[in-house]
Write an enzyme that holds these catalytic residues in place. Structure first.
Site: not given
Ligand code: T46
Length: 131
Positions: A50
């Protein structure tokens, strides 16, 4: 110009070990509104895929290693994060993918904004359109 921008943090070593302090608007070039960390990522699992419309982040691998791909829509570069006193600066509108996590990887991320799902662009073709 490369998309890859590292920040090197001062490491305080003494006979007990090492300490790195991260301070908003000092060692980190923004006001830190959020800190999260990613750990116990299973083998062969990748994360990210993303971009953010308005978010600056710094990713620091404080244990183990992982490989980050950054893509600004024109070029794509990848780097290993494996040093607890080096942070990778990730600006807005940069597509990121994280691969090859070691099982002991702890990826600490400092963010300039609170969590906001509407800030995410999770579709690569939409990201390219946005650019
Ligand atoms: C990024 C990379 C390096 C939250 O509720 N609060 C938060 O602060 C974050 C970061 C995530 N979430 C929730 C959203 C999803 O339901 O946690 C779940 C997993 O998040 P996501 O699928 O976005 O995780 P990654 O590892 O793909 O991405 C994360 C960050 O979201 C993103 O900003 O740059 O790590």
């Amino acid at each position: 110009m490369s998309i890859i921008r590292w920040l090197e943090f001062p490491k305080l070593d003494d006979s007990r070990g090492c300490l790195v302090a991260l301070e908003g608007n000092k060692t980190v070039p923004f006001d830190i509104k959020r800190v999260y960390y990613i750990f116990k990522t299973q083998e062969k699992v990748s994360r990210g895929f993303h971009a953010h419309k308005d978010l600056t982040q710094i990713a620091v691998c404080i244990s183990g290693k992982c490989r980050m791909i950054l893509d600004d829509g024109k070029s794509r570069e990848d780097v290993w994060l494996d040093n607890p006193n080096k942070g990778l600066l990730i600006e807005s509108m940069v597509w990121r993918e994280i691969h090859d996590f070691s099982i002991d990887c702890i990826l600490l991320v400092l963010a300039s904004e609170h969590y906001n799902e509407t800030d995410y662009i999770r579709d690569y073709s939409k990201f390219l359109e946005y650019m």
